[in-house]
Design a protein around this motif. Structure first.
Motif, PDB file in Angstrom:
ATOM      1  N   CYS A   3      37.257  46.231  37.620  1.00  0.00           N
ATOM      2  CA  CYS A   3      37.290  45.492  36.358  1.00  0.00           C
ATOM      3  C   CYS A   3      38.701  45.076  35.977  1.00  0.00           C
ATOM      4  N   TRP A   4      39.706  45.904  36.317  1.00  0.00           N
ATOM      5  CA  TRP A   4      41.077  45.574  35.942  1.00  0.00           C
ATOM      6  C   TRP A   4      41.604  44.394  36.745  1.00  0.00           C
ATOM      7  N   GLU A   5      41.214  44.301  37.998  1.00  0.00           N
ATOM      8  CA  GLU A   5      41.622  43.154  38.814  1.00  0.00           C
ATOM      9  C   GLU A   5      40.977  41.875  38.300  1.00  0.00           C
ATOM     10  N   VAL A   6      39.715  41.971  37.842  1.00  0.00           N
ATOM     11  CA  VAL A   6      39.051  40.797  37.277  1.00  0.00           C
ATOM     12  C   VAL A   6      39.745  40.346  35.996  1.00  0.00           C
ATOM     13  N   LEU A   7      40.119  41.312  35.159  1.00  0.00           N
ATOM     14  CA  LEU A   7      40.794  40.986  33.897  1.00  0.00           C
ATOM     15  C   LEU A   7      42.246  40.585  34.107  1.00  0.00           C
ATOM     16  N   GLY A   8      42.820  40.992  35.230  1.00  0.00           N
ATOM     17  CA  GLY A   8      44.202  40.626  35.524  1.00  0.00           C
ATOM     18  C   GLY A   8      45.232  41.474  34.814  1.00  0.00           C
ATOM     19  N   ILE A   9      44.908  42.730  34.486  1.00  0.00           N
ATOM     20  CA  ILE A   9      45.839  43.618  33.807  1.00  0.00           C
ATOM     21  C   ILE A   9      45.787  44.993  34.452  1.00  0.00           C
ATOM     22  N   GLU A  10      46.806  45.811  34.108  1.00  0.00           N
ATOM     23  CA  GLU A  10      46.822  47.183  34.584  1.00  0.00           C
ATOM     24  C   GLU A  10      45.819  48.014  33.777  1.00  0.00           C
ATOM     25  N   PRO A  11      45.300  49.105  34.338  1.00  0.00           N
ATOM     26  CA  PRO A  11      44.387  49.960  33.577  1.00  0.00           C
ATOM     27  C   PRO A  11      45.009  50.413  32.265  1.00  0.00           C
ATOM     28  N   THR A  12      44.272  50.285  31.188  1.00  0.00           N
ATOM     29  CA  THR A  12      44.795  50.624  29.871  1.00  0.00           C
ATOM     30  C   THR A  12      43.640  50.981  28.943  1.00  0.00           C
ATOM     31  N   GLY A  13      43.955  51.761  27.936  1.00  0.00           N
ATOM     32  CA  GLY A  13      42.966  52.086  26.915  1.00  0.00           C
ATOM     33  C   GLY A  13      43.137  51.239  25.668  1.00  0.00           C
ATOM     34  N   ASP A  14      44.064  50.281  25.713  1.00  0.00           N
ATOM     35  CA  ASP A  14      44.333  49.415  24.562  1.00  0.00           C
ATOM     36  C   ASP A  14      43.261  48.327  24.503  1.00  0.00           C
ATOM     37  N   HIS A  15      42.319  48.443  23.583  1.00  0.00           N
ATOM     38  CA  HIS A  15      41.233  47.482  23.495  1.00  0.00           C
ATOM     39  C   HIS A  15      41.740  46.092  23.124  1.00  0.00           C
ATOM     40  N   ALA A  16      42.813  46.025  22.349  1.00  0.00           N
ATOM     41  CA  ALA A  16      43.355  44.717  21.969  1.00  0.00           C
ATOM     42  C   ALA A  16      43.878  43.980  23.191  1.00  0.00           C
ATOM     43  N   ARG A  17      44.532  44.707  24.081  1.00  0.00           N
ATOM     44  CA  ARG A  17      45.055  44.078  25.289  1.00  0.00           C
ATOM     45  C   ARG A  17      43.920  43.654  26.216  1.00  0.00           C
ATOM     46  N   ILE A  18      42.891  44.490  26.304  1.00  0.00           N
ATOM     47  CA  ILE A  18      41.738  44.146  27.151  1.00  0.00           C
ATOM     48  C   ILE A  18      41.055  42.893  26.611  1.00  0.00           C
ATOM     49  N   ARG A  19      40.865  42.853  25.291  1.00  0.00           N
ATOM     50  CA  ARG A  19      40.212  41.691  24.685  1.00  0.00           C
ATOM     51  C   ARG A  19      41.047  40.422  24.894  1.00  0.00           C
ATOM     52  N   ALA A  20      42.381  40.564  24.757  1.00  0.00           N
ATOM     53  CA  ALA A  20      43.249  39.400  24.957  1.00  0.00           C
ATOM     54  C   ALA A  20      43.139  38.872  26.381  1.00  0.00           C
ATOM     55  N   ALA A  21      43.111  39.796  27.361  1.00  0.00           N
ATOM     56  CA  ALA A  21      42.973  39.390  28.763  1.00  0.00           C
ATOM     57  C   ALA A  21      41.628  38.722  28.995  1.00  0.00           C
ATOM     58  N   TYR A  22      40.587  39.268  28.370  1.00  0.00           N
ATOM     59  CA  TYR A  22      39.245  38.693  28.504  1.00  0.00           C
ATOM     60  C   TYR A  22      39.196  37.286  27.906  1.00  0.00           C
ATOM     61  N   GLU A  23      39.753  37.130  26.705  1.00  0.00           N
ATOM     62  CA  GLU A  23      39.674  35.843  26.015  1.00  0.00           C
ATOM     63  C   GLU A  23      40.508  34.773  26.710  1.00  0.00           C
TER      64      GLU A  23
END
Length: 222
Positions: A3-23
């Protein structure tokens, strides 16, 4: 691909960063790619991606996220979100580590790889990185700590005009060192090559003498 490779970010628990990468990717994804992106978001956060709709939009179809921002293209003075600020911190850490390696810090390609990695290449993120690095990196570039290719890249990437002035000044100094008087040095003219005709003349004379001797011998024999 996790999932992290798909999102293009390092593994993290920061939901804001995950959402930003997704959007960031959702705007350009469709079909199977969009489904993989949603699944990656679900695996990373444990929940489905939600769309924020105001009460006035409740009865309308979902609008593209690009339309939710005042402008399609982000401006340099746009406020950074939490994920982008984290990117700025990570890039600054990488650059400071690079400065401790004298050999790698002289390689312009390494600078390009660090500073050009998305989303660090976005104008507003690039500006924040420039402001963070300027007190340390700019003086080093001006005093000759980096070779010309690195200085040239930094000048263009961060729009540091003083570095361009330094390059022009160095070029002028190189020209002055080659020609300290400032005058154009005329090319030295070589003297015309003198051609000695005497060996050829003597050769003709000897040849004529030989021919005369042969002809006289033939005449005497008759």
């Amino acid at each position: 691909m996790n999932c992290w490779e798909v999102l293009g970010i390092e593994p993290t628990g920061d939901h804001a960063r995950i959402r930003a990468a997704y959007e960031r990717q959702e705007k350009f994804a469709s079909g199977e790619e969009l489904e993989r992106l949603r699944q990656a978001f679900k695996e990373a956060t444990g929940g489905e991606p939600q769309t924020d709709n105001s009460p006035s939009d409740a009865g309308n179809e979902r609008r593209p996220q690009v339309a939710e921002t005042p402008a399609a293209v982000r401006q340099e003075d746009q406020e950074l979100d939490a994920s982008e600020r984290q990117v700025v911190r990570e890039v600054v850490i990488q650059v400071r580590a690079l400065l401790n390696d004298s050999s790698r810090s002289k390689d312009a390609q390494i600078w390009k790889a660090i500073l050009g990695e998305p989303p660090a290449d976005q104008p507003h993120v690039r500006k924040e990185i420039a402001d963070a690095l300027e007190p340390q990196v700019r003086p080093m570039a001006e005093n000759g700590s980096f070779p010309a290719p690195v200085v040239q890249f930094l000048a263009g990437w961060f729009d540091w005009h003083s570095l361009r002035d330094v390059q022009e000044h160095d070029a002028e100094e190189d020209l002055e060192a080659e020609n300290p008087t400032g005058d154009e040095q005329p090319q030295e003219e070589l003297p015309p090559q003198m051609v000695n005709f005497w060996p050829a003349v003597i050769g003709w004379i000897v040849g004529l003498a030989v021919l005369a001797t042969l002809f006289s011998g033939m005449g005497g024999g008759g």
